[in-house]
Design an enzyme around this catalytic site. Sequence first.
Site, PDB file in Angstrom:
ATOM      1  N   ASP A 107       8.914   9.980  10.981  1.00 23.72           N
ATOM      2  CA  ASP A 107       9.687  10.996  10.243  1.00 23.72           C
ATOM      3  C   ASP A 107       9.461  12.406  10.768  1.00 23.72           C
ATOM      4  OD1 ASP A 107       7.119  11.174   9.234  1.00 23.72           O
ATOM      5  OD2 ASP A 107       7.706  11.098   7.136  1.00 23.72           O
TER       6      ASP A 107
HETATM    7  C1  LAN Z   1      -0.475  12.283   6.495  1.00 19.92           C
HETATM    8  C2  LAN Z   1       0.149  13.554   6.880  1.00 19.92           C
HETATM    9  C3  LAN Z   1       1.600  13.467   7.254  1.00 19.92           C
HETATM   10  C4  LAN Z   1       2.323  12.355   6.533  1.00 19.92           C
HETATM   11  C5  LAN Z   1       3.867  12.477   6.539  1.00 19.92           C
HETATM   12  C6  LAN Z   1       4.445  12.704   7.917  1.00 19.92           C
HETATM   13  C7  LAN Z   1       4.267  13.654   5.660  1.00 19.92           C
HETATM   14  C8  LAN Z   1       4.451  11.211   5.903  1.00 19.92           C
HETATM   15  O1  LAN Z   1       5.844  11.346   5.765  1.00 19.92           O
HETATM   16  C9  LAN Z   1       3.994   9.986   6.628  1.00 19.92           C
HETATM   17  C10 LAN Z   1       2.474   9.846   6.501  1.00 19.92           C
HETATM   18  C11 LAN Z   1       1.689  11.049   7.064  1.00 19.92           C
HETATM   19  C12 LAN Z   1       1.680  10.908   8.557  1.00 19.92           C
HETATM   20  C13 LAN Z   1       0.238  11.074   6.602  1.00 19.92           C
HETATM   21  C14 LAN Z   1      -0.489   9.799   6.364  1.00 19.92           C
HETATM   22  C15 LAN Z   1      -1.894   9.895   5.716  1.00 19.92           C
HETATM   23  C16 LAN Z   1      -2.671  11.092   6.226  1.00 19.92           C
HETATM   24  C17 LAN Z   1      -2.830  10.960   7.717  1.00 19.92           C
HETATM   25  C18 LAN Z   1      -1.845  12.346   5.869  1.00 19.92           C
HETATM   26  C19 LAN Z   1      -1.583  12.507   4.378  1.00 19.92           C
HETATM   27  C20 LAN Z   1      -2.793  13.462   6.263  1.00 19.92           C
HETATM   28  C21 LAN Z   1      -4.194  12.941   5.850  1.00 19.92           C
HETATM   29  C22 LAN Z   1      -4.061  11.414   5.606  1.00 19.92           C
HETATM   30  C23 LAN Z   1      -5.300  10.670   6.168  1.00 19.92           C
HETATM   31  C24 LAN Z   1      -5.172   9.193   5.899  1.00 19.92           C
HETATM   32  C25 LAN Z   1      -6.563  11.285   5.550  1.00 19.92           C
HETATM   33  C26 LAN Z   1      -7.858  10.614   5.914  1.00 19.92           C
HETATM   34  C27 LAN Z   1      -8.170   9.579   4.925  1.00 19.92           C
HETATM   35  C28 LAN Z   1      -8.084   8.252   5.155  1.00 19.92           C
HETATM   36  C29 LAN Z   1      -7.812   7.338   4.042  1.00 19.92           C
HETATM   37  C30 LAN Z   1      -8.260   7.670   6.516  1.00 19.92           C
END
Ligand code: LAN
Length: 643
Positions: free
Chosen positions: A376
């Site tokens: 996305d």
């Molecule tokens: C994110 C940040 C971006 C987000 C979007 C692009 C907004 C979404 O549409 C798809 C999923 C995604 C890429 C996403 C997935 C989970 C993340 C990476 C996070 C919320 C930022 C931090 C989180 C990550 C998993 C945090 C570390 C914790 C764990 C459980 C490993």
Amino acid sequence: MRQARDVLARTQEADGSWKGDYSGPLFLAPVYVAGLYVMGRSPDARLRDGLVASMRAHQNADGGWGLDVESPSLVFTTVLTYVAQRLLGVGADDPGLLRARAWFLPRGGPLGSASWGKFVLALLGLYDYAGLAPVPPEPWLLPRALPFHPSRLWCHCRMVYLPMGWLYGRRARARETPLLAELRRELYPQPYADVDWKAARGRVAGTDAYTPHGLLLRAVHRVLGLYERFHSKRLRARALEESLALIRGEDEATHFVCIGPINKVFNMVVWHVERPDGPEVRAHLERLPDYLQPTGEGITFNGYNSSQLWDTAFAVQALVASGATAGARDTLERAGRFLEAQQVLEDSPDAARHHRHPSRGGWPFSTRAHGWPISDCTAEALKACLLLEPLGLNRVPRERLEQAVAFILSLQNRDGGWATYERQRGPHWLERLNPSDVFAGIMVDPSYVECTSACVQALAAWRKAHPEAPVDRAIARGADFLRRQQRPDGSWEGAWGVCFSYGTWFGVTGLVAAGAKASDPALRRAVAFLEAHQREDGAWSETVQGCRERRWVEGRTGHAVTTSWAVLSLVAAGDADSDAARRGAAWLRARQGPRGQWPQEPLAGVFNRTCAIHYDAYLRIFPLWALSLMEAAGDGLTARGGS
Ligand code: LAN
């Protein structure tokens, strides 16, 4: 609108991006502090004071710390934050720490913590490895074709368990210090020597048990426990070697940024154990500040190296919707340069060997250096470029836009939807092996309404500009997926934003991009859903508790971001001149402060159903976008002459 646009223009970075605060989760800074301590390092005085100040600012009234800045206390984050403050030099007699102990001791201290907390404590020598549910590195040696091979896990999950497996296999542990000995006395309700470690494995306090361990997971843990007792040294050595090669691959592909904050710290600790003060450790340390976030309360650790690309792609769309007047042109021009500079132009090195999907043409969430493009993020960046094109401000050449389209197409799942970073690799049942306690939906990367809608919208925008493009089938399959995901009440459940308002905005805009007409029953049901949740005052309001409980949970007041998503959905569904949309827009206008900003409100982002995260730029982007579309649709209430 003019003021809101000025706020956006004023807050743009020199490189053309918007770089908002991306903090919120409270387990990240303590893991960082613990990692540094294991490496025998400590932050400088300014950083130390900033970290402590931020931790103090987010202590709950009951003495604990939540999973994020808004959540009720968990043993996991409370024990880790306690330990982090002690490692940073705060005394055990600190009033805040005394209250924390009073909160966590009756809950078993580390024994009641969610599994990742126990692991971090084991690294510090504050918890016995025998008390961990086993996380051996050997699964990496299994045939890739198996449905539970680690390469099939969601990339964030596998990248956390990869260094965990290595550190577990080595039983890595910080050098003993007098402070650690003191901590072993402070953390437990009983003497450390009396702890029954085997019984501690499966134990978790009620506060930390969001995702319970089912029969399957308990059986797997028993088998792994047996394996751990009798494992072959040779196999272990090979598994460690394989893990280290994959860790190196991740470091190199991300320029030592790493996919996220947790594997960043764990990988760094791995290299410290493997080669203290070696070149890998130095490269890691150089990239650590990328994650540090100054806030009003101190300094904390961000959830990602930034949210720059994502925020910038949305800011462009809001600004263009608001009418790219002379004032906004420079801003958009700089933003166009930023988008151009962040596209990933090559696959990661030796991609197949490192279980990586080809990256070329995609855009990441943050920066190109991060190296992990997302479905996305690519879609939103492509949409932004296509909006800039007729203004003469798009700088990405046609060939590279085509690569972005190819990247999006390569990610479509068999069910017609799109997941986040990769195609879905693991079966749904793999989720039953989720050992994290505190998160849901971490094992598999399935299709999401948000990712699917964004990809459908981008492909539709591409088709508009290039009617010959072979994307019809992909769009139709994506739209079908969206229809199947709509809930009986007309809403869509969001996964990455709070919650049904966010999901519904994507559901509606995806269907409309694919050609749904205003009279489409799916859109009518969505409109009815939103109308049913509008407040008396015209606003909408949702909190992250709704993501945890999987139902609409209202906040105390209206939220500008939630209201914007609802208004944007109504406009997209053809209801701009409805009473609901007008009242929503009127509320947004009345809520705007004298300097064009909307007042701070609860966090609008979420991940893995439980943890809230701060999308700082949303308050500057979505109200402007919603008001702009209302104005464009001819809402008589907006200050026409003024924009
Ligand atoms: C994110 C940040 C971006 C987000 C979007 C692009 C907004 C979404 O549409 C798809 C999923 C995604 C890429 C996403 C997935 C989970 C993340 C990476 C996070 C919320 C930022 C931090 C989180 C990550 C998993 C945090 C570390 C914790 C764990 C459980 C490993």
